[in-house]
Design an enzyme around this catalytic site. Structure first.
Site, PDB file in Angstrom:
ATOM      1  N   LYS A  31       0.690  -1.356   0.177  1.00 19.12           N
ATOM      2  CA  LYS A  31      -0.001   0.038   0.197  1.00 19.12           C
ATOM      3  C   LYS A  31       0.809   1.535  -0.012  1.00 19.12           C
ATOM      4  O   LYS A  31       0.403   2.323  -0.093  1.00 19.12           O
ATOM      5  CB  LYS A  31      -0.899  -0.047   1.236  1.00 19.12           C
ATOM      6  N   SER A  39       9.250  -3.993   9.204  1.00 20.48           N
ATOM      7  CA  SER A  39      10.478  -4.569   9.063  1.00 20.48           C
ATOM      8  C   SER A  39      11.658  -3.698   9.094  1.00 20.48           C
ATOM      9  O   SER A  39      12.681  -3.949   9.984  1.00 20.48           O
ATOM     10  CB  SER A  39      10.311  -5.409   7.868  1.00 20.48           C
ATOM     11  N   GLY A  45      17.074  -7.406  16.738  1.00 19.10           N
ATOM     12  CA  GLY A  45      17.726  -8.481  15.915  1.00 19.10           C
ATOM     13  C   GLY A  45      16.748  -9.741  15.600  1.00 19.10           C
ATOM     14  O   GLY A  45      15.634  -9.641  15.538  1.00 19.10           O
ATOM     15  N   GLU A 109      19.094 -10.956  24.730  1.00 18.40           N
ATOM     16  CA  GLU A 109      17.881 -10.464  25.027  1.00 18.40           C
ATOM     17  C   GLU A 109      17.100 -10.852  26.273  1.00 18.40           C
ATOM     18  O   GLU A 109      17.320 -12.144  26.610  1.00 18.40           O
ATOM     19  CB  GLU A 109      17.151 -10.145  23.976  1.00 18.40           C
ATOM     20  N   HIS A 226       5.558  -2.496  24.296  1.00 17.46           N
ATOM     21  CA  HIS A 226       7.082  -2.770  24.736  1.00 17.46           C
ATOM     22  C   HIS A 226       7.054  -1.845  25.911  1.00 17.46           C
ATOM     23  O   HIS A 226       6.705  -0.567  25.940  1.00 17.46           O
ATOM     24  CB  HIS A 226       7.870  -2.282  23.508  1.00 17.46           C
ATOM     25  N   ARG A 272       9.137  -9.211  28.421  1.00 19.26           N
ATOM     26  CA  ARG A 272       8.596  -7.857  27.989  1.00 19.26           C
ATOM     27  C   ARG A 272       7.423  -7.518  28.806  1.00 19.26           C
ATOM     28  O   ARG A 272       6.952  -6.502  29.084  1.00 19.26           O
ATOM     29  CB  ARG A 272       8.338  -8.065  26.561  1.00 19.26           C
ATOM     30  N   HIS A 332       3.433  -2.415  20.420  1.00 17.19           N
ATOM     31  CA  HIS A 332       4.532  -2.945  19.774  1.00 17.19           C
ATOM     32  C   HIS A 332       4.278  -3.983  18.810  1.00 17.19           C
ATOM     33  O   HIS A 332       4.807  -3.856  17.712  1.00 17.19           O
ATOM     34  CB  HIS A 332       5.591  -3.148  20.726  1.00 17.19           C
ATOM     35  N   ARG A 367       5.204 -12.940  22.913  1.00 17.90           N
ATOM     36  CA  ARG A 367       6.351 -13.053  21.804  1.00 17.90           C
ATOM     37  C   ARG A 367       7.770 -13.065  22.442  1.00 17.90           C
ATOM     38  O   ARG A 367       7.838 -11.825  23.210  1.00 17.90           O
ATOM     39  CB  ARG A 367       6.309 -12.113  20.950  1.00 17.90           C
TER      40      ARG A 367
HETATM   41  C1  LIG Z   1      10.505  -0.261  15.990  1.00 15.10           C
HETATM   42  C2  LIG Z   1      10.257  -1.997  15.840  1.00 15.10           C
HETATM   43  C3  LIG Z   1      11.473  -2.636  16.345  1.00 15.10           C
HETATM   44  C4  LIG Z   1      11.366  -3.972  16.078  1.00 15.10           C
HETATM   45  N1  LIG Z   1      12.522  -4.690  16.527  1.00 15.10           N
HETATM   46  C5  LIG Z   1      12.525  -6.187  16.331  1.00 15.10           C
HETATM   47  C6  LIG Z   1      13.500  -6.884  16.372  1.00 15.10           C
HETATM   48  O1  LIG Z   1      14.653  -6.475  16.671  1.00 15.10           O
HETATM   49  N2  LIG Z   1      13.436  -8.149  16.109  1.00 15.10           N
HETATM   50  C7  LIG Z   1      12.190  -8.744  15.941  1.00 15.10           C
HETATM   51  O2  LIG Z   1      12.336 -10.093  15.589  1.00 15.10           O
HETATM   52  N3  LIG Z   1      11.278  -7.945  15.606  1.00 15.10           N
HETATM   53  C8  LIG Z   1      11.135  -6.776  15.650  1.00 15.10           C
HETATM   54  N4  LIG Z   1      10.074  -5.864  15.495  1.00 15.10           N
HETATM   55  C9  LIG Z   1       9.008  -6.603  14.934  1.00 15.10           C
HETATM   56  C10 LIG Z   1       9.181  -6.932  13.532  1.00 15.10           C
HETATM   57  O3  LIG Z   1       9.947  -5.733  12.819  1.00 15.10           O
HETATM   58  C11 LIG Z   1       7.804  -7.398  12.723  1.00 15.10           C
HETATM   59  O4  LIG Z   1       7.193  -8.031  13.460  1.00 15.10           O
HETATM   60  C12 LIG Z   1       8.299  -7.616  11.276  1.00 15.10           C
HETATM   61  O5  LIG Z   1       9.018  -6.727  10.636  1.00 15.10           O
HETATM   62  C13 LIG Z   1       6.734  -7.958  10.483  1.00 15.10           C
HETATM   63  O6  LIG Z   1       7.159  -8.370   9.123  1.00 15.10           O
HETATM   64  P1  LIG Z   1       6.034  -8.593   8.240  1.00 15.10           P
HETATM   65  O7  LIG Z   1       6.396  -8.503   6.894  1.00 15.10           O
HETATM   66  O8  LIG Z   1       4.880  -9.129   8.755  1.00 15.10           O
HETATM   67  O9  LIG Z   1       5.122  -6.876   8.170  1.00 15.10           O
HETATM   68  P2  LIG Z   1       5.708  -5.417   7.971  1.00 15.10           P
HETATM   69  O10 LIG Z   1       6.968  -5.278   7.722  1.00 15.10           O
HETATM   70  O11 LIG Z   1       5.018  -4.376   8.782  1.00 15.10           O
HETATM   71  O12 LIG Z   1       5.138  -5.317   6.586  1.00 15.10           O
HETATM   72  C14 LIG Z   1       3.669  -5.390   6.269  1.00 15.10           C
HETATM   73  C15 LIG Z   1       3.521  -4.761   4.645  1.00 15.10           C
HETATM   74  O13 LIG Z   1       2.069  -4.982   4.219  1.00 15.10           O
HETATM   75  C16 LIG Z   1       1.712  -3.615   3.546  1.00 15.10           C
HETATM   76  N5  LIG Z   1       0.238  -3.626   3.677  1.00 15.10           N
HETATM   77  C17 LIG Z   1      -0.505  -3.646   5.018  1.00 15.10           C
HETATM   78  N6  LIG Z   1      -1.858  -3.352   4.707  1.00 15.10           N
HETATM   79  C18 LIG Z   1      -1.928  -3.472   3.304  1.00 15.10           C
HETATM   80  C19 LIG Z   1      -3.007  -3.516   2.345  1.00 15.10           C
HETATM   81  N7  LIG Z   1      -4.398  -3.306   2.686  1.00 15.10           N
HETATM   82  N8  LIG Z   1      -2.590  -3.295   0.877  1.00 15.10           N
HETATM   83  C20 LIG Z   1      -1.301  -3.788   0.432  1.00 15.10           C
HETATM   84  N9  LIG Z   1      -0.477  -3.633   1.364  1.00 15.10           N
HETATM   85  C21 LIG Z   1      -0.457  -3.631   2.876  1.00 15.10           C
HETATM   86  C22 LIG Z   1       2.510  -2.769   4.344  1.00 15.10           C
HETATM   87  O14 LIG Z   1       2.537  -1.506   3.446  1.00 15.10           O
HETATM   88  C23 LIG Z   1       3.795  -3.403   4.480  1.00 15.10           C
HETATM   89  O15 LIG Z   1       4.613  -3.274   3.142  1.00 15.10           O
HETATM   90  C24 LIG Z   1      10.029  -4.592  15.655  1.00 15.10           C
HETATM   91  C25 LIG Z   1       9.165  -3.733  15.273  1.00 15.10           C
HETATM   92  C26 LIG Z   1       9.258  -2.332  15.191  1.00 15.10           C
HETATM   93  C27 LIG Z   1       8.109  -1.638  15.140  1.00 15.10           C
END
Ligand SMILES: Cc1cc2nc3c(=O)[nH]c(=O)nc-3n(C[C@H](O)[C@H](O)[C@H](O)COP(=O)(O)OP(=O)(O)OC[C@H]3O[C@@H](n4cnc5c(N)ncnc54)[C@H](O)[C@@H]3O)c2cc1C
Length: 517
Positions: A31, A39, A45, A109, A226, A272, A332, A367
């Protein structure tokens, strides 16, 4: 027409698309820009049992312990056993995890029994993985559609998911895209709370899409808060990674007292949920707006080990080596989501889910830190393979005409105040500590918002989806009359055997709540 549509371009969506690309026609829809999503913000990590003094059995035990009795043991076994393979594949694809003398550097961690967290660029692990996966995707034969919002999953009369409806993010033509299978990798929902570490994209679209299409969702009451988000008036709730505490930083109140030991002998290294609740209670008891992270035990190395955190704090005149960082809890991570089996299959035929949007059973009630990047990689790989196997059984369907309707970006209703209202009510009613009255109030507000934003504009459609997901959180949290892991009810402060064990909760298409142990 495509064999496979992947929705989302975080680590889960990218990994799934790259895995499927050599064997099928893949479309990846997202989107925003490709690198929007959570991500790239991941800091601490990627957990995997790759250290010489670690084992998959130990990683399994830690994950099961964190899940407080609700993990699916089979899913956890898959997660920890396949983790090292996914790490090798990421390295092969160009991800440069931090090393010393040619060995992977591993951090510790909270609630991990040993150092098993791979990281990259210090505290920019997600950015490194996301960047390399996008580079890899660009070299694959995948059709990429950016700024494309998926607003509906198309399910045929036989109950198969056969495609999606999309609208450009600026409004415009409503299009239908057909596919042999669809993978939802749309991330979490933490943006539905007023205080959150998540970017704007995390509005829980995937859960609403799947639920509306008839899929089961589970564990929606488990939202991870968090404990250490930057708490400065007017500043975003930037995450101060758990790894900072893992390296020795202390949590103190305004008087400098380490109050975490009042609730858990592990202090800063408690889980956490325990730390978030202890901080929340300290804030309630003292009416303070924040407590503090004292990084003085890391003097001389904090800024080197955590360059991104040091950089961001400096913007607010905080020197992490000498000043205390003001912190407070923030929403978070969405632990629950669309229920899947260990292949990423949902209860709707040909619909798969992976990453944060999925409830694969690996996290249970809580988690374990850094298990979510791992989960995204492991289950995206599996979902892509399972989806391709399914597609092999029958050709992709054909859909009727496309691009017939135009959808305006906005309707007559100004949705901005309603977003604020939703986030406020979720923070107060379905936050770190909940009770029946607050949850009921939040649930009613979700209904009001969904009913108010009734026009067909994109802005209203998006808010309705958010309200649907928020309402599922409230209903699930109301139904679970106990406290466990990330879900804490002040009116039911203890865990109960009634809710222990192989717990399943889902909603059928008519909105009937079905939960059983
Ligand atoms: C600040 C922060 C720090 C973190 N640190 C860690 C860490 O150190 N280690 C760890 O394991 N996890 C960590 N996490 C959690 C981890 O980053 C996420 O759980 C993981 O990246 C999720 O990946 P994902 O691909 O499922 O979702 P995302 O990376 O959130 O991607 C979702 C995608 O879906 C798209 N999307 C959503 N809705 C729609 C729609 N209706 N139509 C089209 N596209 C859509 C979005 O645009 C995006 O591209 C952290 C999270 C945050 C916010």
């Amino acid at each position: 027409m495509f064999d496979l549509i992947v929705i989302g371009s975080g680590i889960a969506g990218l990994y799934a698309a790259i895995t499927a690309a050599p064997r099928s026609r893949v479309a990846l829809l997202t989107k925003g820009e490709l690198d929007d999503g959570c991500s790239r913000f991941a800091q601490g990590g990627f957990a995997a049992a790759v250290g010489s003094d670690d084992s998959v059995a130990q990683h399994y035990e830690d994950t099961i312990a964190a899940g407080r009795g609700l993990c699916n043991p089979e899913a956890v076994r898959v997660l920890v056993e396949e983790g090292p393979d996914r790490v090798r594949q990421l390295i092969e694809w160009g991800v440069a995890f931090d090393t010393q003398d040619g060995e992977l550097l591993l951090a510790r961690e909270a609630a991990h029994s040993t150092a098993r967290i791979l990281h990259a660029r210090g505290d920019a692990t997600g950015l490194e993985i996301e960047t390399m996966l996008i580079r890899k995707l660009r070299a694959c034969d995948v059709s990429v559609f950016e700024h494309t919002v998926v607003t509906r999953l198309i399910v045929d009369d036989t109950g198969r998911c056969v495609g999606v409806e999309t609208i450009p993010d600026t409004g415009g033509a409503l299009r239908s895209l057909a596919a042999g299978a669809v993978i939802l990798a749309t991330g979490g929902a933490s943006r539905l709370w007023r205080n959150t570490t998540n970017p704007n994209s995390a509005t829980g679209d995937g859960v609403a899409l799947a639920y509306t299409a008839g899929a089961q969702v589970s564990g929606m009451e488990f939202i991870q808060f968090h404990p250490t988000a930057l708490a400065l008036e007017g500043a975003p709730r930037f995450l101060i990674s758990e790894a900072v505490r893992g390296e020795g930083a202390l949590v103190v109140n305004a008087s400098g007292r380490r109050f975490l030991y009042d609730s858990d002998p592990r202090g800063e290294l408690a889980g956490r949920d325990v730390v978030a609740r202890a901080v929340w209670e300290e804030l309630q008891n003292t009416s303070a707006s924040c407590v503090y992270l004292d990084c003085s035990p890391l003097a001389g190395r904090a800024a080197i080990r955590f360059p991104a955190i040091a950089r961001t704090c400096r913007q607010y005149d905080i020197d992490i080596e000498h000043d205390r960082i003001p912190i407070a809890p923030a929403a978070h991570y969405t632990i629950g989501g669309i229920a899947t089996d260990v292949r990423g299959a949902t209860s709707v035929d040909r619909l798969y889910a992976c990453g944060e949007v999925a409830s694969s059973g690996v996290h249970g009630a809580n988690r374990l830190a850094s298990n979510s990047l791992l989960e995204s990689a492991v289950f995206a790989h599996r979902a892509a393979n399972a989806a391709l196997e399914t597609i092999g059984e029958a050709p992709p369907p054909r859909l009727g005409s496309t691009a017939t309707t135009r959808v305006p970006a906005r309707g007559a209703l100004n949705v901005a105040p309603w977003w604020t209202q939703l986030q406020d009510v979720m923070w107060t009613g379905a936050g770190v500590v909940r009770d029946a009255a607050g949850l009921r109030e939040a649930a009613v507000e979700c209904e009001v918002i969904a009913a108010t934003c009734a026009d067909d504009s994109l802005s209203s459609t998006r808010l309705r989806a958010a309200a649907t997901t928020a309402s599922l959180v409230c209903q699930a949290a109301l139904a679970r009359e106990e406290s466990r892991g990330a879900h804490f009810r002040s009116d039911f402060p203890n865990s109960s055997d009634q809710w222990h064990g192989d717990f399943v909760m889902h909603y059928d298409r008519g909105g009937r709540l079905d939960c059983h142990v």
